[in-house]
Design a protein around this motif. Structure first.
Motif, PDB file in Angstrom:
ATOM      1  N   HIS A   1       0.842  -1.188   0.000  1.00 46.36           N
ATOM      2  CA  HIS A   1       0.000   0.000   0.000  1.00 46.36           C
ATOM      3  C   HIS A   1       0.880   1.241   0.000  1.00 46.36           C
ATOM      4  O   HIS A   1       1.901   1.293   0.676  1.00 46.36           O
ATOM      5  CB  HIS A   1      -0.921   0.012   1.220  1.00 46.36           C
ATOM      6  CG  HIS A   1      -1.955  -1.076   1.203  1.00 46.36           C
ATOM      7  ND1 HIS A   1      -3.140  -0.944   0.515  1.00 46.36           N
ATOM      8  CD2 HIS A   1      -1.961  -2.309   1.758  1.00 46.36           C
ATOM      9  CE1 HIS A   1      -3.844  -2.052   0.655  1.00 46.36           C
ATOM     10  NE2 HIS A   1      -3.146  -2.896   1.404  1.00 46.36           N
ATOM     11  N   TYR A   2       0.454   2.216  -0.763  1.00 47.94           N
ATOM     12  CA  TYR A   2       1.208   3.458  -0.877  1.00 47.94           C
ATOM     13  C   TYR A   2       0.721   4.427   0.188  1.00 47.94           C
ATOM     14  O   TYR A   2      -0.476   4.720   0.268  1.00 47.94           O
ATOM     15  CB  TYR A   2       1.008   4.059  -2.269  1.00 47.94           C
ATOM     16  CG  TYR A   2       2.014   5.125  -2.625  1.00 47.94           C
ATOM     17  CD1 TYR A   2       3.363   4.894  -2.479  1.00 47.94           C
ATOM     18  CD2 TYR A   2       1.602   6.366  -3.100  1.00 47.94           C
ATOM     19  CE1 TYR A   2       4.300   5.857  -2.802  1.00 47.94           C
ATOM     20  CE2 TYR A   2       2.526   7.342  -3.437  1.00 47.94           C
ATOM     21  CZ  TYR A   2       3.872   7.072  -3.277  1.00 47.94           C
ATOM     22  OH  TYR A   2       4.783   8.029  -3.589  1.00 47.94           O
ATOM     23  N   ARG A   3       1.647   4.957   1.004  1.00 47.73           N
ATOM     24  CA  ARG A   3       1.251   5.748   2.154  1.00 47.73           C
ATOM     25  C   ARG A   3       1.731   7.195   2.085  1.00 47.73           C
ATOM     26  O   ARG A   3       1.518   7.955   3.020  1.00 47.73           O
ATOM     27  CB  ARG A   3       1.778   5.102   3.438  1.00 47.73           C
ATOM     28  CG  ARG A   3       1.323   3.649   3.593  1.00 47.73           C
ATOM     29  CD  ARG A   3       1.702   3.086   4.938  1.00 47.73           C
ATOM     30  NE  ARG A   3       1.347   1.672   5.029  1.00 47.73           N
ATOM     31  CZ  ARG A   3       0.126   1.234   5.294  1.00 47.73           C
ATOM     32  NH1 ARG A   3      -0.853   2.088   5.483  1.00 47.73           N
ATOM     33  NH2 ARG A   3      -0.123  -0.062   5.360  1.00 47.73           N
ATOM     34  N   ALA A   4       2.390   7.565   1.006  1.00 47.99           N
ATOM     35  CA  ALA A   4       2.878   8.935   0.903  1.00 47.99           C
ATOM     36  C   ALA A   4       1.720   9.902   0.647  1.00 47.99           C
ATOM     37  O   ALA A   4       0.758   9.578  -0.046  1.00 47.99           O
ATOM     38  CB  ALA A   4       3.913   9.047  -0.215  1.00 47.99           C
ATOM     39  N   ALA A   5       1.840  11.101   1.211  1.00 47.22           N
ATOM     40  CA  ALA A   5       0.818  12.136   1.025  1.00 47.22           C
ATOM     41  C   ALA A   5       1.190  12.984  -0.186  1.00 47.22           C
ATOM     42  O   ALA A   5       1.795  14.050  -0.064  1.00 47.22           O
ATOM     43  CB  ALA A   5       0.702  13.001   2.277  1.00 47.22           C
TER      44      ALA A   5
END
Length: 408
Positions: A193-197
């Motif tokens: 899962h990609y968690r960067a804002a």
């Protein structure tokens, strides 16, 4: 005898003066060696960008970092952008000098780097092995968490999961640019899962894999809030993937989007669906590069959907490289519907600046003058409402040079 008074300038004034020398390397070197006060501001421009185009560049950077480790003005504190060319990686691989932890140790030292770029010239045929070595090195190394912008272009990868692992290795990314010219169309089979804002996203949709990556980001980020979206290029899309991802991306980020740049073919059957920006109520600037301009009804429909009261800049790039496109742009039938839409926008957006930039191929001055005359006569309603659109024409002459003219 009159006393002589020396003038002492504030350090901020010297810094500002040196900023104007950002492109003059020789002068910046001289300034950095003049005094301690000038060293920091000079080196800020000298070492801001490090480019590794060959293996010699890598050796030179490693040597400089080693020599400056003990110095108070070490260059590691000034390097903000790192660009690694796939040609450099290919040279290292060919010479059997590439080691995963050689690059990882280098990256770990760049504690002030904010922008990381992987570029490549696929026309020279770099091997995907060098790219995989680099990605392995990055993912399995202690990374500097200061990196906030990532640019991927020129990657020749068969397994798209390498890219996924790379994206997940930078949790503080706010800007992501995907320009991966992968004609083989690698697939994704990851559960990460990609968690960067993300705050800014650039997609080269000429290549399907970039759109697949954008879809993965949408599926794994529940609350994506982009402020800047650049979507350029098209590919043959019988499955409708491009339309689905772009529409979903705009709808999911409509409340936060402020700056949008799109490249669209108005002759496509799904063009009206692709260009629906009615939900973007916070737009500040919009730039649309269009082809297929013979479909004159789509562009006015796009502009009439704009609802943002904050819109300040509207730019439309018109590609008229073919003779039939020149004929369309020289016709009042193309400009009059646009004039009507702009005239209705002016009372709501008194600070709006509108620019039409036409890339044309004209053989003589007469055609250029005719085109400008038609444009000028077609904006009567806009002129009456107080809006005067700017029209720029970049003309390609027979010698291959471009000349830009401005009307407005």
């Amino acid at each position: 005898m009159e006393s002589v008074h020396s003038v002492v300038f504030l350090p901020e004034l010297w810094d500002r003066t040196i900023d104007f020398l950002w492109a003059h390397t020789t002068t910046l070197v001289a300034c950095s060696l003049t005094c301690r006060m000038w060293a920091s501001s000079s080196r800020f421009h000298l070492f801001r960008w490090a480019s590794l185009a060959t293996r010699k560049d890598l050796r030179r950077l490693e040597k400089l970092l080693k020599l400056s480790e003990a110095a108070s003005t070490g260059i590691v504190h000034y390097i903000r952008e790192l660009n690694i060319s796939s040609n450099c990686l290919e040279e290292l691989r060919t010479k059997r000098e590439i080691r995963p932890f050689r690059l990882s140790s280098l990256l770990a030292k760049l504690v002030a780097t904010k922008i990381f770029t992987l570029e490549g010239d696929l026309s020279k045929g770099p091997s995907s092995a060098s790219h995989c070595d680099l990605l392995y090195s990055i993912v399995h190394s202690p990374l500097p968490f200061t990196i906030t912008a990532l640019v991927l272009g020129g990657c020749d990868l068969k397994d798209g999961n390498h890219i996924i692992n790379l994206l997940c290795a930078f949790p503080r990314l706010t800007s992501l640019e995907l320009r991966i010219p992968s004609s083989s169309g690698p697939t994704l089979s990851t559960n990460q899962h990609y968690r960067a804002a993300l705050d800014e996203l650039t997609i080269d949709s000429n290549h399907r894999f970039n759109v697949v990556l954008a879809q993965w980001i949408l599926n794994t980020v529940p609350d994506i809030r982009l402020r800047t979206l650049h979507w350029f290029g098209l590919f043959d899309d019988p499955t409708g993937l491009q339309q689905h991802v772009l529409v979903d991306l705009v709808q999911r980020t409509a409340s936060s989007l402020q700056h949008v740049r799109l490249s669209l073919d108005l002759s496509r059957q799904d063009a009206q669906d692709l260009t629906d920006l009615s939900a973007c109520t916070h737009l500040v600037s919009l730039e649309v590069a269009v082809t297929g301009i013979d479909s004159t009804f789509v562009l006015p429909a796009l502009l009439s959907q704009l609802r943002s009261p904050f819109l300040r800049n509207l730019t439309v790039l018109l590609d008229s490289s073919y003779h039939e496109h020149e004929r369309v742009l020289s016709s009042a039938a193309f400009w009059t519907p646009l004039d009507s839409v702009l005239a209705h926008m002016e009372p709501k957006l008194p600070e709006l600046v509108v620019t039409f930039h036409c890339y044309c191929i004209f053989v003589n001055e007469v055609r250029v003058s005719e085109m400008f005359d038609v444009m000028s006569d077609s904006f009567s309603q806009s002129y009456a409402s107080g809006l005067r659109p700017f029209v720029k024409c970049s003309e390609k002459r027979l010698d291959g040079m471009y000349m830009t003219r401005l009307l407005g």
